[in-house]
Design an enzyme around this catalytic site. Structure first.
Site, PDB file in Angstrom:
ATOM      1  CB  THR A   8      -8.108  26.316   7.747  1.00  0.00           C
ATOM      2  OG1 THR A   8      -8.907  27.387   8.253  1.00  0.00           O
ATOM      3  CG2 THR A   8      -8.315  25.098   8.623  1.00  0.00           C
ATOM      4  CG  LEU A  37      -9.230  22.128   5.062  1.00  0.00           C
ATOM      5  CD1 LEU A  37      -7.851  21.666   5.516  1.00  0.00           C
ATOM      6  CD2 LEU A  37     -10.200  22.101   6.229  1.00  0.00           C
ATOM      7  CG  ASP A  38     -11.877  28.807   5.563  1.00  0.00           C
ATOM      8  OD1 ASP A  38     -12.672  28.519   4.645  1.00  0.00           O
ATOM      9  OD2 ASP A  38     -12.236  29.069   6.721  1.00  0.00           O
ATOM     10  CE  LYS A  39      -3.840  33.057   0.866  1.00  0.00           C
ATOM     11  NZ  LYS A  39      -3.773  34.465   0.390  1.00  0.00           N
ATOM     12  NE  ARG A  82     -11.956  31.925   9.788  1.00  0.00           N
ATOM     13  CZ  ARG A  82     -11.712  32.541   8.629  1.00  0.00           C
ATOM     14  NH1 ARG A  82     -11.807  31.861   7.488  1.00  0.00           N
ATOM     15  NH2 ARG A  82     -11.393  33.811   8.620  1.00  0.00           N
TER      16      ARG A  82
END
Length: 319
Positions: A141, A137-139, A238
């Site tokens: 998210t 997961l993105d930082k 996104r």
């Protein structure tokens, strides 16, 4: 380096001269083909008690001995980090990742990552690719991530992801009124001018990306979407939502400046402007357990900051 019990196999009758690595991959689906190829080259897989080559032919009746070797694959340092563990057994664990936690160490983030925390939680994670992390997961998210604890589980979960059998649902707060759900299809690749960003490539190239979404809750000039990933490209949700003019609140990279309606309450306006991360949460994870073979599912509620913003924008509460 550690070993497990040897696995004794017999070459299937009628193999018709197929390669050793192909046959072993068929007989040992709990390990990836690339891992098995490494073991053949290192002599940890023997053919008739002799060191073999990946291209050796199998016709049936041969003795194949597999000695699973676990060597250290992650060299990052263990670091005590408070992990929100939703589920854990001998095969895997599920983590509810908070905002701000980087998944893998990299430039500018050599410590304080999920990998560091996993190594402190269980030192055996060092013997797995990426410390057992199957997807990321993105930082900024938040939400559910699955992590394997054995090589067999890692292979099984990766295979499920590649076969699109893992169901991942997200909640995304977007800065627009969405009428109905839909499916977004658009290949995603690196932005031609900004290599740190991803983009939809309409002229060809990139990788297939498919995103499904439904309206979860209609809000004041905003919408809470329930998003389902069919593929898992970098920044997929996104990028896709921004491409369809539904930018996620707080997403400065793909959403641009905060979109705040002129007639919005001043207190809510400030909350939106101060939202310093994308309002995107991995809320539900469903998969086939690598040992039991049964479907299992977990759910995590939105973090408090995101829930408060949704409550502030609730139409029924404000009108």
């Amino acid at each position: 380096m550690s070993t497990k019990e040897k696995i004794f196999l017999i070459g299937p009758e009628g193999s018709l001269g197929e390669r050793l690595d192909v046959i072993v991959a068929q007989l040992c689906p709990q390990f990836s083909r690339s891992q098995l190829q490494k073991w053949i080259k290192s002599g940890d897989i023997l053919l008739n008690n002799k060191k073999a080559k990946t291209r050796d032919k199998i016709f049936g009746g041969e003795e194949i001995t597999v000695t699973p070797m676990q060597s250290e694959q992650t060299h990052d340092l263990p670091e005590a980090i408070d992990l929100d563990i939703v589920f854990e057994d001998e095969a895997m664990l599920v983590i509810n990742k908070p905002a701000g936690l980087v998944v893998h160490p990299g430039a500018g983030n050599l410590t304080g990552t999920l990998v560091n925390g996993l190594l402190a939680h269980n030192e055996k994670q060092k013997n797995l690719p990426r410390a057992g992390i199957v997807h990321r997961l993105d930082k900024d998210t938040t939400g559910l991530m699955m992590v394997a604890k054995t090589l067999e589980s890692y292979t099984a979960l990766v295979n499920q992801l590649q076969a699109r059998e893992v169901k991942r649902e997200y909640l995304a707060l977007v800065s627009t009124d969405v009428i109905a759900g839909d499916t977004i299809e658009g290949n995603i690749g690196r932005h031609p001018r900004d290599r740190k960003r991803m983009t939809v490539l309409t002229m060809g190239g990139g990788k297939t990306a498919i995103t499904h979404y439904l309206v979860e809750q209609r809000l004041f000039h905003h919408t809470l979407l329930r998003v389902n990933l069919e593929t898992g490209r970098t920044h997929q949700i996104r990028v896709h939502l921004a491409w369809k003019h539904m930018p996620i609140v707080g997403d400065r990279i793909y959403g641009g400046r905060p979109r705040v309606p002129a007639n919005l309450d001043e207190e809510i306006r400030i909350k939106i402007q101060r939202m310093n991360r994308q309002a995107l949460h991995a809320t539900r994870l469903t998969l086939i357990h690598p040992i039991t073979g049964k479907e299992v599912s977990w759910e995590a509620q939105m973090p408090k900051a995101m829930q408060k913003l949704v409550d502030s924008l609730d139409i029924d509460k404000n009108h």
